[in-house]
Design a protein around this motif. Structure first.
Motif, short mmCIF file in Angstrom:
data_model
loop_
_atom_site.label_atom_id
_atom_site.label_comp_id
_atom_site.label_asym_id
_atom_site.label_seq_id
_atom_site.Cartn_x
_atom_site.Cartn_y
_atom_site.Cartn_z
N THR A 37 3.71 6.55 2.91
CA THR A 37 3.18 5.23 2.76
C THR A 37 3.20 4.84 1.31
OG1 THR A 37 1.72 5.74 4.53
CG2 THR A 37 1.18 3.84 3.23
N ASP A 48 -5.17 -0.11 4.16
CA ASP A 48 -4.23 0.53 5.06
C ASP A 48 -4.80 1.81 5.68
OD1 ASP A 48 -2.42 -1.38 4.44
OD2 ASP A 48 -1.46 -0.22 2.84
N ARG A 97 8.99 -0.64 8.42
CA ARG A 97 9.37 -0.42 7.03
C ARG A 97 8.18 -0.29 6.09
NH1 ARG A 97 12.94 -0.50 3.19
NH2 ARG A 97 12.43 -1.44 1.17
N GLU A 98 7.18 -1.16 6.23
CA GLU A 98 6.08 -1.20 5.28
C GLU A 98 5.17 0.02 5.43
OE1 GLU A 98 6.28 -3.41 3.01
OE2 GLU A 98 7.97 -4.35 4.01
N ASP A 250 6.34 3.63 -4.01
CA ASP A 250 6.86 2.26 -3.89
C ASP A 250 8.31 2.22 -4.35
OD1 ASP A 250 4.51 1.00 -2.99
OD2 ASP A 250 3.73 0.84 -5.02
N SER A 254 11.55 0.72 -2.28
CA SER A 254 12.24 -0.47 -2.78
C SER A 254 13.62 -0.17 -3.36
CB SER A 254 11.40 -1.17 -3.85
OG SER A 254 11.21 -0.33 -4.98
#
Length: 406
Positions: A37, A48, A97-98, A250, A254
């Motif tokens: 995550t 989350d 995806r997130e 992250d 990305s």
């Protein structure tokens, strides 16, 4: 240069199997595996945080927090159908995806001996051959170090190591992973460290599915032929542990790419796992009897005499069924001026070794996890792994805090 990508092995015409069995393993050279995550350094991402872990109750029903259930509905995902095979649907709108969308309900028996054993091949896949730029610090390419087989039983020599199994749009795949300590649960950790590309596809994809960890896989080092008749107990002597939650950087989500090394300096992930058969009262660390500390301030390269990388290489000449190690004095590899310099060692391990732990003496002089296998060249003569810093520490602490009260 290329990432170690999972590869497919199709078993055709097998009377024993009715389902298509295209299995993949992290392929040759570059070992890239990122999962988890996303969250920034040190963030807990409380919004989350699941109210309870996704898993399976004693009556076989999937348990899932209401907030995650609502988010999955937005993708048209019904968890009961997911467990019954809908997870095979890789429509772009259903490929979660997130970070907040991660879900991995236990499907008991999915990873049977055949499925685990057959994830053993890594076909060649060409990628960008020039990932090291002119900027930053890059030491001369190391001489290849021949990988040595870990003495059996593996549990007596590398108890923290194991295989990571997962499903992707291309089929079932395999990486390597390591049991690490949990600051929130001293002596009772359920945390596993691997590569980001082993849990998440990066910028062009989403979370992989049915992620499970098998500590001391094939503990006695049985041959491929012997494994044809092996029981699940022989292949997975300490059980199959499913990922309840995964987190990666992250930057991997990305930037991560299957070619060229993009995102590799941030190619790490942490999983919180639970046993497939339900709680036995023992944590993963108690079950295997060990867990490694993670050093987020490891000595600089000139001060490290040797690093040892462990994994289950699956691309030729290896078959993915046995554990190997490479020990070498590390050098430095810089991909871009903006990204952290990576560790690099000589090593002949291939795909499937992705995510495997790199161990060196930490600040206190004791063995600690300082990196994981991420990338390597097509010729398989060396491996590179990220140097753990604030981003890696943020991911690690976030997963630990998420389950601190449980």
């Amino acid at each position: 240069m290329r990432l170690i990508r999972p590869v497919l092995t199709a078993r055709q015409g097998s009377a024993r199997r009715t389902r298509s069995s295209v299995l993949a393993v992290a392929a040759v050279t570059a070992v890239l595996a990122l999962t988890a995550t996303a969250c920034g350094p040190g963030e807990d991402n409380a919004s989350d945080k699941p109210s309870s872990p996704v898993g399976q109750s004693s009556d076989g029903k999937i348990t899932i927090p209401d907030d995650l259930k609502d988010r999955l509905k937005e993708h048209g995902i019904d968890l009961d159908q997911w467990k019954n095979g809908e997870w095979k649907n890789w429509d772009k709108d259903k490929w979660l995806r997130e970070a907040k969308d991660f879900v991995n309900p236990i499907i008991e028996g999915l990873w049977d001996p055949d499925r685990m054993r057959d994830a053993d091949k890594s076909p060649e896949k060409p990628v960008d051959n020039d990932i090291s730029g002119d900027v930053g610090v890059t030491d001369p390419t190391p001489e290849p170090v021949q990988a040595a087989g870990v003495p059996t039983p593996y549990h007596a020599n590398a108890a923290e190591s194991g295989k990571l199994l997962f499903d992707s749009p291309e089929g079932s795949m395999v990486c390597s992973a390591t049991v690490v300590k949990d600051p929130a649960h001293p002596g009772k950790s359920n945390l596993v460290w691997t590569a980001g590309h082993c849990v998440h596809a990066g910028k062009k994809g989403g979370w992989y599915r049915n992620i499970a960890f098998v500590p001391s896989y094939n503990n006695n080092g049985l041959s491929t032929a012997e494994l044809q008749k092996a029981t699940k107990q022989e292949i997975a002597p300490y059980g199959v542990w499913w990922g309840q939650w995964a987190q990666t950087s992250d930057q991997w989500i990305s930037q991560g790419s299957s070619v060229g090394g993009q995102g590799a300096p941030y190619d790490f992930a942490v999983l919180h796992v639970t046993p497939e058969k339900g709680s036995t009262g023992k944590s993963l660390e108690e079950t295997v009897g060990s867990a490694l500390p993670v050093d987020f301030n490891a000595p600089a390269v000139p001060k490290i005499d040797s690093m040892t990388a462990t994994g289950f290489p699956a691309a030729p000449p290896y078959d993915g069924q046995k554990a190997f190690q490479c020990a070498d004095k590390p050098g430095r590899l810089s991909l871009t001026a903006q990204d952290p310099t990576m560790y690099r060692i000589g090593c002949t391990m291939t795909g499937g070794a992705s995510g495997g732990g790199w161990v060196a003496a930490g600040q206190d002089g004791k063995p600690a996890l300082v990196s994981n296998t991420s990338i390597g060249p097509v010729t398989a003569g060396w491996l590179a792994g990220p140097r753990f810093g604030k981003e890696a520490k943020g991911v690690y602490e976030s997963v630990s805090k998420k389950y601190a009260g449980q």
